[in-house]
Scaffold this active site. Structure first.
Site, mmCIF file in Angstrom:
data_model
loop_
_atom_site.group_PDB
_atom_site.id
_atom_site.type_symbol
_atom_site.label_atom_id
_atom_site.label_comp_id
_atom_site.label_asym_id
_atom_site.label_seq_id
_atom_site.Cartn_x
_atom_site.Cartn_y
_atom_site.Cartn_z
ATOM 1 N N GLY A 43 0.824 -1.214 0.000
ATOM 2 C CA GLY A 43 0.000 0.000 0.000
ATOM 3 C C GLY A 43 0.850 1.252 0.000
ATOM 4 C CE LYS A 55 -6.023 13.656 -0.042
ATOM 5 N NZ LYS A 55 -4.572 13.926 0.093
ATOM 6 N N GLY A 118 14.708 -5.090 -0.204
ATOM 7 C CA GLY A 118 15.338 -5.618 -1.404
ATOM 8 C C GLY A 118 16.363 -4.667 -1.996
ATOM 9 C CB THR A 142 12.022 2.021 -4.244
ATOM 10 O OG1 THR A 142 12.706 2.680 -5.320
ATOM 11 C CG2 THR A 142 12.432 0.562 -4.253
ATOM 12 N N GLY A 143 9.271 4.277 -4.625
ATOM 13 C CA GLY A 143 8.545 5.406 -4.065
ATOM 14 C C GLY A 143 9.376 6.609 -3.666
ATOM 15 C CB VAL A 182 -0.751 18.981 -3.005
ATOM 16 C CG1 VAL A 182 -1.799 18.010 -2.463
ATOM 17 C CG2 VAL A 182 -1.087 19.364 -4.437
ATOM 18 C CD GLU A 186 -4.331 17.389 0.452
ATOM 19 O OE1 GLU A 186 -4.963 17.177 -0.595
ATOM 20 O OE2 GLU A 186 -3.704 16.486 1.063
ATOM 21 N N GLY A 266 7.711 19.021 -0.638
ATOM 22 C CA GLY A 266 7.638 17.968 -1.643
ATOM 23 C C GLY A 266 8.310 16.685 -1.190
ATOM 24 C CG HIS A 439 -31.979 21.446 -10.738
ATOM 25 N ND1 HIS A 439 -31.086 22.478 -10.557
ATOM 26 C CD2 HIS A 439 -33.113 21.791 -10.067
ATOM 27 C CE1 HIS A 439 -31.660 23.431 -9.831
ATOM 28 N NE2 HIS A 439 -32.891 23.024 -9.518
#
Length: 462
Positions: A43, A55, A118, A142-143, A182, A186, A266, A439
């Protein structure tokens, strides 16, 4: 079996975040023998430290705001404060449910899941837990991790990253947020709803600077009304401890003090020490370089997600992972149009967009060939009921397709699905104007904007 060198998988995936697990699930679905290697939890960032928990915090903040403001809707309710332990219990419960479901999916598709750290050991193998996992193809996924600046040490106490902010055991009385993208806006939105005094420091001239300038200005106006402070156009210089908090100094000498400093500038790729460069994988500033089919310069290696220099969004990771799996399974694949990816910032109010900005459109097509139209949500019944303000802005090539949809307002993230169809199917305003929207709904505002752009406005002035 997975760790037996005699077993050769069709695909070995290093990293079980959005891009990695999407490739694993789709690859297995297409009949590939897949090994998925993850050192933490399947995940990745999105589920455990990103999209989902942030969120959840924002929704808790929305509930707090609704309790405070209930009387304007004729409902008498009292707001007694934030139980941060209760908020974390709710957040963690959401994550746990999704995590359990994802584990079940991976198992049901018969993906060989290997938990461990790994390292790429050859163009066709990954070493993990002291053993070698061989594959005909290797996917690097690997993000990323939160970035900082030189000389700015994130200590997890007074100077924190988004990872720390998500598990903070208190609601800070005051916070400085370094970065107005972002992540920064947030957290600013959620913390303000929780009662924190927030100041955002952004070196560029607008909040959410990659969005259309009109969206940035609308968000800034809303944040001013909410009492969220921000300083734009001057870069950070240094941070130092005070007796009970942090002091931030900007390049122009301006100073801000608060209980905590959230560094939200970031995220950077996780690629160091993983054997990529040793195996000849082309890289730039830590990112793995790929072509439009996510192929690296090494024929047996692909890469996806935050590790490559594309949009750092979970749904981009999903799409890239699926693309790689389908390519390896022999299906015909189409490169991703990154302009056509929907983007949502889930602050209050939400900022949602797809396509290109007005400025970019003028740069590409020429200023005289671009038409822009703004539709104010004040004309939308459902938005009035919800008491949200904002706008939908359409960017069109003159006499041609809509090339940008930019929306600001509560729940606009839920409207971006139709907006992406409009952009990606190159719809003409008159074609969208023919569609009948229910509507009263907020999606109706998107329809009304196209009615106006097609020259036949209904609930809008000519």
């Amino acid at each position: 079996m997975a760790n037996d060198a005699s077993t050769v998988f069709d695909l070995v995936i290093l990293g079980g975040g959005s891009g990695g697990y999407a490739a694993a699930l789709r690859g297995a679905q297409l009949g590939l023998d897949v090994a998925l290697i993850e050192k933490d939890k399947v995940g990745g960032t999105c589920l455990h430290r990103g999209c989902i928990p942030t969120k959840a915090l924002l929704h808790a903040g929305e509930i707090a705001d609704q309790a405070r403001e209930s009387e304007q809707f004729g409902v008498k309710a009292s707001f007694e404060g934030i139980d941060i332990a209760g908020v974390h219990k709710y957040k963690d419960g959401v994550i746990a449910g999704l995590y359990k479901g994802l584990q079940g999916l991976v198992a049901s598709r018969k993906v060989t899941y290997i938990e461990g750290e790994g390292r790429l050991s050859s163009p066709t193998s990954v070493d993990v837990n002291g053993r070698r996992v061989e594959g005909r193809h290797v996917l690097l996924a690997t993000g990323s991790v939160p970035k900082s600046l030189p000389g700015l040490d994130i200590d997890g106490n007074r100077i924190i990253s988004s990872d720390h902010a998500l598990v903070l055991d208190r609601v800070p009385k005051s916070a400085i947020i370094l970065g107005g993208g972002v992540i920064g806006v947030e957290f600013a939105s959620a913390w303000k709803s929780f009662g924190t005094e927030v100041t955002i420091v952004e070196g560029l001239k607008h909040l959410v600077p990659v969005e259309d300038e009109n969206s940035s200005k609308l968000l800034e106006r809303s944040f001013r009304k909410r009492g969220i402070k921000f300083n734009l156009g001057t870069f950070f210089q240094k941070a130092e401890y005070t007796q009970d908090g942090v002091k931030v100094t900007l390049a122009d000498g301006k100073e801000f003090e608060a209980e905590v400093l959230l560094v939200a500038i970031g995220r950077g790729p996780v690629s160091q020490g993983l054997g990529y460069e040793e195996q000849g994988v082309a890289m730039d500033r830590g990112y793995v370089l790929v072509d439009e089919y996510m192929r690296t310069n090494v024929p047996t290696i692909s890469a996806v997600g935050d590790l490559v220099p594309t949009l750092q969004l979970a749904h981009v990771g999903f799409a890239e992972g699926i693309l790689v799996a389908e390519r390896l399974a022999g299906l015909k694949t189409v490169p991703i149009d990154y302009d056509g990816v929907p983007r949502v910032t889930y602050c209050h109010p939400e900022v949602a967009s797809v396509g290109i900005t007005e400025a970019k459109a003028k740069e590409i097509y020429g200023a005289d060939k671009v038409v822009a139209l703004k539709y104010n949500l004040a004309g939308n019944g459902r938005s009035k009921i919800l008491n949200t303000a904002g706008e939908i802005k359409l960017v069109q090539v003159k006499d041609g397709a809509v090339v940008g949809v930019h929306m600001v307002g509560d729940r606009m993230g839920e409207q971006v699905g139709e907006a992406q169809l409009i952009y990606n199917w190159e719809a003409l305003p008159a074609e969208v104007a023919q569609l009948i929207h229910a509507h009263p709904t907020q999606s109706e505002a998107l329809g009304e904007a196209h009615l106006a752009l097609a020259g036949k406005p209904l609930h809008a002035h000519d």
